[in-house]
Design an enzyme around this catalytic site. Sequence first.
Site, mmCIF file in Angstrom:
data_model
loop_
_atom_site.group_PDB
_atom_site.id
_atom_site.type_symbol
_atom_site.label_atom_id
_atom_site.label_comp_id
_atom_site.label_asym_id
_atom_site.label_seq_id
_atom_site.Cartn_x
_atom_site.Cartn_y
_atom_site.Cartn_z
ATOM 1 N N LYS A 1 24.620 -16.611 -21.104
ATOM 2 C CA LYS A 1 24.608 -15.326 -21.902
ATOM 3 C C LYS A 1 25.996 -14.888 -21.653
ATOM 4 C CE LYS A 1 20.049 -13.523 -20.851
ATOM 5 N NZ LYS A 1 19.138 -12.398 -20.288
ATOM 6 N N HIS B 1 10.784 -19.672 -18.139
ATOM 7 C CA HIS B 1 11.617 -18.849 -17.143
ATOM 8 C C HIS B 1 10.753 -18.923 -15.822
ATOM 9 C CE1 HIS B 1 15.207 -16.675 -17.894
ATOM 10 N NE2 HIS B 1 14.756 -15.577 -16.991
ATOM 11 N N HIS C 1 24.360 -15.356 -13.079
ATOM 12 C CA HIS C 1 24.033 -13.820 -13.137
ATOM 13 C C HIS C 1 25.413 -13.294 -13.137
ATOM 14 C CE1 HIS C 1 19.662 -13.872 -11.649
ATOM 15 N NE2 HIS C 1 19.911 -14.167 -13.115
ATOM 16 N N ARG D 1 18.027 -21.564 -18.545
ATOM 17 C CA ARG D 1 17.399 -20.858 -19.223
ATOM 18 C C ARG D 1 16.695 -21.780 -20.443
ATOM 19 N NH1 ARG D 1 21.978 -17.542 -18.362
ATOM 20 N NH2 ARG D 1 21.744 -15.667 -17.431
ATOM 21 N N ARG E 1 12.598 -21.313 -13.833
ATOM 22 C CA ARG E 1 13.839 -20.883 -13.448
ATOM 23 C C ARG E 1 13.414 -19.759 -12.321
ATOM 24 N NH1 ARG E 1 19.436 -19.242 -15.112
ATOM 25 N NH2 ARG E 1 19.702 -17.062 -15.187
ATOM 26 N N TYR F 1 15.305 -11.998 -5.943
ATOM 27 C CA TYR F 1 14.509 -13.125 -5.318
ATOM 28 C C TYR F 1 14.530 -12.874 -4.062
ATOM 29 C CZ TYR F 1 15.012 -15.103 -10.035
ATOM 30 O OH TYR F 1 15.120 -15.124 -11.292
#
Length: 341
Positions: free
Chosen positions: A210, A283, A309, A175, A286, A318
């Site tokens: 995150k 992004h 994630h 990110r 990414r 994806y």
Amino acid sequence: MASPIKPEPGRGGAPQRDAELRQACNEYLDMLRHARRLSPRTLTNYRRDLEDLQTRAQSHELPLAGITPHHIRTWVAALHGGGMTPRAIAARLSGWRGLFTWLGQHGRLPSNPVQDVRAPRAARPLPKALSVDQAVALASYAPAADTPEASTPAGPLARARGRAIAELLYSSGLRVSELVGLDMRYTRTAEHESAGWVDWDACEVTVLGKGGKRRTVPVGAPALQALRDWLALRPSASPASVASDQAALFLGPRGRRISPQRVWEELRARARAAGLPTAVHPHMLRHSFASHLLQSSGDLRGVQELLGHASIASTQIYTRLDFQHLAKVYDTAHPRAKKPR
């Protein structure tokens, strides 16, 4: 004053059950105008939603207290079947929910029939990813020697930084917040402790993602070489950097740790210079990292770990990109893929 909701014409005097709901809606609209001071446009939207509620209740001959969650769900299904988007349905439910909440707060209803009703889930848009050729072209782009970009004093420094950023984003799926937080190596002093850093021997970067989750991801050989080329020029970018920025891997034009906005700007400029036909943002690299890795490996769990994630559901999107890629290959190459004219 907000226009009141008028009785339905042609009914020869509305029954008591209709008048009660209409009065409640008018009082609620009046409160929104005077107490909450909503704009005329917002009030118009609320009025439209409440008129719809009144029409549906009248069609079922329901008094105000007779509206149940079952009725609300039936009406939501009708809206959805009629082509209303999930976002518009959510807005309409919000208007209804607000009315019943207000009535409950004033002791006029024992419960809110809209409280636990949700709009249909909107389809998640597919993330935009570059093709493999586009991603490689962006990462490896270098201007010709006779271009204005190559001749400016800051040219070599900006080019090295831009290439290192593009290569690292595509190589490791970071990110932009993780990239700008990287230090050249792990550093811990009284003033600063690294949130992320490069492990040159292991060919890895460790980042703080995150939710404060730390993860380590590999860095490919082209990205490592681009980082070393940048580090060879980095001292000239930081003659007056403050102590907190001295450890930063990427420095901006003023010798301070590079900002996310600067990364966006430089990546867009690099994409335009490389002739890419789409607006590129960090992004997108990414997304490209994840999509291309999944196309090659098929390892959904592995891609989930590399992206950081928390839920596999976030990674599964994806697989849809991967299917689109396979479908294009099929349409192009399979002799029976021709669609009838």
